[in-house]
Design a protein around this motif. Structure first.
Motif, PDB file in Angstrom:
ATOM      1  N   GLN A 285     132.412  55.579  79.398  1.00 48.90           N
ATOM      2  CA  GLN A 285     131.171  56.318  79.160  1.00 48.90           C
ATOM      3  C   GLN A 285     129.969  55.379  79.109  1.00 48.90           C
ATOM      4  OE1 GLN A 285     132.227  58.338  75.562  1.00 48.90           O
ATOM      5  NE2 GLN A 285     133.547  59.825  76.605  1.00 48.90           N
ATOM      6  N   LEU A 286     130.188  54.181  78.572  1.00 50.32           N
ATOM      7  CA  LEU A 286     129.128  53.180  78.554  1.00 50.32           C
ATOM      8  C   LEU A 286     128.729  52.813  79.984  1.00 50.32           C
ATOM      9  CD1 LEU A 286     127.371  51.151  76.943  1.00 50.32           C
ATOM     10  CD2 LEU A 286     129.293  49.550  77.069  1.00 50.32           C
ATOM     11  N   SER A 287     129.712  52.681  80.857  1.00 48.21           N
ATOM     12  CA  SER A 287     129.452  52.321  82.250  1.00 48.21           C
ATOM     13  C   SER A 287     128.804  53.465  83.030  1.00 48.21           C
ATOM     14  CB  SER A 287     130.762  51.928  82.943  1.00 48.21           C
ATOM     15  OG  SER A 287     131.358  50.819  82.307  1.00 48.21           O
ATOM     16  N   MET A 288     128.961  54.681  82.533  1.00 42.43           N
ATOM     17  CA  MET A 288     128.374  55.836  83.204  1.00 42.43           C
ATOM     18  C   MET A 288     126.914  56.064  82.818  1.00 42.43           C
ATOM     19  SD  MET A 288     131.418  58.667  83.120  1.00 42.43           S
ATOM     20  CE  MET A 288     130.246  59.961  83.576  1.00 42.43           C
ATOM     21  N   ILE A 289     126.408  55.292  81.888  1.00 39.70           N
ATOM     22  CA  ILE A 289     125.033  55.475  81.415  1.00 39.70           C
ATOM     23  C   ILE A 289     124.007  55.451  82.551  1.00 39.70           C
ATOM     24  CG2 ILE A 289     123.183  54.309  80.139  1.00 39.70           C
ATOM     25  CD1 ILE A 289     125.229  53.771  77.948  1.00 39.70           C
ATOM     26  N   PRO A 290     124.076  54.469  83.466  1.00 42.34           N
ATOM     27  CA  PRO A 290     123.110  54.477  84.571  1.00 42.34           C
ATOM     28  C   PRO A 290     123.186  55.759  85.403  1.00 42.34           C
ATOM     29  CG  PRO A 290     124.192  52.353  84.424  1.00 42.34           C
ATOM     30  CD  PRO A 290     124.937  53.264  83.513  1.00 42.34           C
ATOM     31  N   LEU A 291     124.392  56.278  85.604  1.00 44.96           N
ATOM     32  CA  LEU A 291     124.545  57.499  86.397  1.00 44.96           C
ATOM     33  C   LEU A 291     123.938  58.695  85.674  1.00 44.96           C
ATOM     34  CD1 LEU A 291     128.223  57.036  87.646  1.00 44.96           C
ATOM     35  CD2 LEU A 291     126.094  56.364  88.753  1.00 44.96           C
ATOM     36  N   ILE A 292     124.156  58.771  84.369  1.00 49.13           N
ATOM     37  CA  ILE A 292     123.580  59.862  83.585  1.00 49.13           C
ATOM     38  C   ILE A 292     122.055  59.743  83.568  1.00 49.13           C
ATOM     39  CG2 ILE A 292     123.458  60.920  81.296  1.00 49.13           C
ATOM     40  CD1 ILE A 292     126.341  59.936  80.852  1.00 49.13           C
ATOM     41  N   GLY A 293     121.561  58.516  83.479  1.00 44.22           N
ATOM     42  CA  GLY A 293     120.118  58.293  83.504  1.00 44.22           C
ATOM     43  C   GLY A 293     119.501  58.747  84.810  1.00 44.22           C
ATOM     44  N   ILE A 294     120.143  58.387  85.918  1.00 47.74           N
ATOM     45  CA  ILE A 294     119.651  58.812  87.232  1.00 47.74           C
ATOM     46  C   ILE A 294     119.742  60.331  87.364  1.00 47.74           C
ATOM     47  CG2 ILE A 294     120.034  58.666  89.726  1.00 47.74           C
ATOM     48  CD1 ILE A 294     121.200  55.831  89.199  1.00 47.74           C
ATOM     49  N   TYR A 320     118.717  60.174  97.613  1.00 46.88           N
ATOM     50  CA  TYR A 320     118.412  58.854  97.066  1.00 46.88           C
ATOM     51  C   TYR A 320     119.183  58.596  95.782  1.00 46.88           C
ATOM     52  CZ  TYR A 320     115.707  54.973  95.114  1.00 46.88           C
ATOM     53  OH  TYR A 320     115.325  53.769  94.574  1.00 46.88           O
ATOM     54  N   SER A 321     119.298  59.615  94.951  1.00 48.09           N
ATOM     55  CA  SER A 321     119.998  59.439  93.678  1.00 48.09           C
ATOM     56  C   SER A 321     121.472  59.103  93.895  1.00 48.09           C
ATOM     57  CB  SER A 321     119.869  60.701  92.822  1.00 48.09           C
ATOM     58  OG  SER A 321     120.509  61.812  93.429  1.00 48.09           O
ATOM     59  N   ILE A 322     122.084  59.704  94.905  1.00 45.16           N
ATOM     60  CA  ILE A 322     123.497  59.428  95.191  1.00 45.16           C
ATOM     61  C   ILE A 322     123.678  57.998  95.697  1.00 45.16           C
ATOM     62  CG2 ILE A 322     125.430  60.035  96.703  1.00 45.16           C
ATOM     63  CD1 ILE A 322     124.485  62.950  96.509  1.00 45.16           C
ATOM     64  N   LYS A 323     122.820  57.570  96.597  1.00 43.56           N
ATOM     65  CA  LYS A 323     122.899  56.199  97.108  1.00 43.56           C
ATOM     66  C   LYS A 323     122.721  55.190  95.969  1.00 43.56           C
ATOM     67  CE  LYS A 323     121.043  57.482 101.649  1.00 43.56           C
ATOM     68  NZ  LYS A 323     119.870  57.369 102.563  1.00 43.56           N
ATOM     69  N   LEU A 324     121.731  55.439  95.146  1.00 42.33           N
ATOM     70  CA  LEU A 324     121.476  54.551  94.014  1.00 42.33           C
ATOM     71  C   LEU A 324     122.650  54.568  93.041  1.00 42.33           C
ATOM     72  CD1 LEU A 324     119.340  52.708  92.692  1.00 42.33           C
ATOM     73  CD2 LEU A 324     118.421  54.743  91.551  1.00 42.33           C
ATOM     74  N   GLY A 325     123.216  55.753  92.829  1.00 36.54           N
ATOM     75  CA  GLY A 325     124.346  55.893  91.915  1.00 36.54           C
ATOM     76  C   GLY A 325     125.571  55.120  92.373  1.00 36.54           C
ATOM     77  N   PHE A 326     125.884  55.191  93.668  1.00 31.42           N
ATOM     78  CA  PHE A 326     127.049  54.472  94.181  1.00 31.42           C
ATOM     79  C   PHE A 326     126.843  52.959  94.114  1.00 31.42           C
ATOM     80  CE2 PHE A 326     128.686  58.365  96.386  1.00 31.42           C
ATOM     81  CZ  PHE A 326     129.971  58.289  95.873  1.00 31.42           C
ATOM     82  N   ALA A 327     125.642  52.502  94.379  1.00 28.13           N
ATOM     83  CA  ALA A 327     125.364  51.059  94.316  1.00 28.13           C
ATOM     84  C   ALA A 327     125.603  50.527  92.901  1.00 28.13           C
ATOM     85  CB  ALA A 327     123.929  50.789  94.758  1.00 28.13           C
ATOM     86  N   VAL A 328     125.114  51.260  91.915  1.00 29.83           N
ATOM     87  CA  VAL A 328     125.290  50.857  90.516  1.00 29.83           C
ATOM     88  C   VAL A 328     126.754  50.950  90.107  1.00 29.83           C
ATOM     89  CG1 VAL A 328     124.735  51.457  88.129  1.00 29.83           C
ATOM     90  CG2 VAL A 328     122.943  51.503  89.867  1.00 29.83           C
ATOM     91  N   SER A 329     127.453  51.998  90.550  1.00 30.26           N
ATOM     92  CA  SER A 329     128.849  52.221  90.165  1.00 30.26           C
ATOM     93  C   SER A 329     129.777  51.117  90.658  1.00 30.26           C
ATOM     94  CB  SER A 329     129.331  53.567  90.706  1.00 30.26           C
ATOM     95  OG  SER A 329     128.664  54.631  90.082  1.00 30.26           O
ATOM     96  N   ILE A 330     129.541  50.659  91.859  1.00 26.70           N
ATOM     97  CA  ILE A 330     130.385  49.595  92.419  1.00 26.70           C
ATOM     98  C   ILE A 330     130.294  48.347  91.551  1.00 26.70           C
ATOM     99  CG2 ILE A 330     130.653  48.020  94.368  1.00 26.70           C
ATOM    100  CD1 ILE A 330     129.778  50.355  96.189  1.00 26.70           C
TER     101      ILE A 330
END
Length: 464
Positions: A285-294, A320-330
């Protein structure tokens, strides 16, 4: 006043810039929230595996509690953003006030329900030997439900007008105070697990007081939430609830999923497995914070674009949000996998919890894939909430979490015989498949919205 106008100009301008500017403070806010949730787990872990497992049983119910405020907040955020996009500021004010009224009504109802049925709920969840710990924690937390519901709504009102700075400050007050008070109440005052609950309630109350001062004391929001601007409209209540109810139900779905997964874990390896899963999911859940923020930024930007009938901005915001989300997730997935052993030691600093470390490390390494499986699904769901189609978001969550994650977790663990890693892997695979369905649906919706917008509004511009 200039600063308030700059916030409105931001959310009505370039969607890419708006998403980044809104998402970054939201990420910080979510990081602070997760840090104090993790602090709860870390400090409670020192009381032993039973106490940590009790937090695991209460967490699904706490998600419902937080979901009440976030759900009404999402509904108010969506409606306010759409009115701002349409430049109907009087109705935007009224929408914010309707959200606050709903927070009072809903929290009163659910406090009575949850407090009255706490014991049978915990028994149904299989709390077993941990039930006394769970009761000591839950009665306090759920007894102050209004604090958490109102906090979610007030924070959403600030976000709806692009004022992320103060929304972040309010959450920072909660997080920092909670982290400070946890060890004091748990160990210094010797309140045990009840101390963790009191620390959470007190810190959340301070956040509510700060936001209330800004709204009704200082009165310098773009929105004017003076009581005189409230004019009851049943249609506005319905419109808010069309997002609020599905959004809240999504949190109930997540809670139901956690209950089911916990049951599987107990069947597969006992209550210790629940403690391991609870600790590892805190890191996920901590790692998902950027995704929730986006995703939260997308809700506001999509709402404004939809209200302004701007199909270009809506499409851009989603893609754009999906592209940004995948970049952060990797990046985050790699960090979780590589440092899983070191991260696990955070939960094994006493003799009572030392044996959990290797199991937590294994869980984290498998669940690191979860952050890679969710960006396209979560962004699509938040886009639907932003345009007022909360039921679409709910259906995606139902498919992804309650159906596919549960089915695959059961298949991989019990049918294929993969044990605990099978449960973790099933959750990851189900999330990815369900998110893919949501992504396709969102693309279809945006295509239809584009066709309608061009047909209805482009000719009017050409004729002028």
């Amino acid at each position: 006043m200039a600063k308030k106008n700059k916030n409105i100009e931001m959310i009505t301008g370039d969607p890419k810039k708006a998403i980044v500017k809104l998402a970054l403070p939201m990420m910080l806010s979510m990081l602070l929230i997760m840090l104090y949730n993790i602090a709860d787990s870390i400090w409670v872990a020192g009381l032993g595996a039973d106490a940590l497992a009790a937090i695991g049983f209460i967490t699904p119910l706490f998600m419902v509690l937080v979901g009440l405020g976030n759900g009404i907040g999402a509904g108010a955020n969506s409606l306010i953003a759409r009115y701002i996009g349409a430049k109907n500021y009087d109705q935007a004010n009224n929408a914010g006030l309707h959200g606050i009224v709903l927070s009072v009504i809903v929290s009163a109802i659910f406090t009575i329900i949850i407090e009255g049925f706490m014991v049978p709920i915990l028994q149904f969840m299989g709390a077993g030997d941990t039930i006394q710990y769970a009761m000591d924690y839950s009665y306090i937390i759920f007894g102050f439900l209004f604090i958490f519901v109102y906090s979610g709504v007030a924070s959403a009102i600030f976000r709806s007008e692009g004022d992320m700075r103060r929304a972040t400050i309010a959450i920072a007050v909660t997080a920092i105070l909670n982290i400070i008070l946890d060890p004091v109440f748990i160990y210094v005052l010797n309140f045990g697990i009840s101390g963790a609950a009191w620390a959470t309630v007190i810190s959340a109350t301070m956040s509510c007081l700060v936001m209330s001062y800004w709204i009704w004391g200082k009165k310098d929001l773009f929105l004017d939430l003076s009581p005189s601007n409230f004019h009851y409209e049943s249609s506005m209540m319905v419109d808010t609830l069309q997002v609020a109810i599905p959004s809240t139900l999504e949190n109930i779905v997540f809670s139901a999923l956690a209950i089911i997964i916990n049951s599987m874990l107990v069947l597969a390896a006992g209550t210790t497995a629940v403690a391991v899963y609870t600790a590892s999911m805190r890191i996920v859940q901590l790692s998902m914070i950027p995704l929730i923020g986006i995703g939260t930024a997308v809700l506001t930007v999509a709402g404004v674009a939809y209200g302004a009938h701007n199909h270009v901005n809506l499409k851009t915001a989603h893609s754009y949000s999906i592209k940004l989300g995948f970049a952060v997730s990797i990046l985050l997935g790699i960090i979780m996998f590589v440092f899983s052993t070191q991260i696990a030691t955070l939960f094994s600093y006493t003799e009572a919890s030392a044996a959990l470390s290797p199991q937590i490390a294994t869980a984290i390494s498998v669940l690191s894939l979860f952050v890679l499986a969710i960006p396209h699904g979560i962004m699509s769901s938040m886009m639907f909430q932003g345009v007022g189609k909360g039921i679409y978001s709910l259906l995606i969550t139902l498919l992804r979490s309650l159906i596919l994650e549960t089915v695959f977790a059961y298949l991989f663990c019990f049918i294929f015989g993969w044990g605990l890693p099978g449960i973790y892997g099933g959750v990851v695979f189900g999330c990815f498949v369900g998110g893919t369905v949501g992504y396709i649906w969102a693309k279809f919706f945006i295509k239809k919205f584009t066709e309608i917008s061009i047909r209805k509004y482009t000719p009017q511009k050409d004729s002028q």
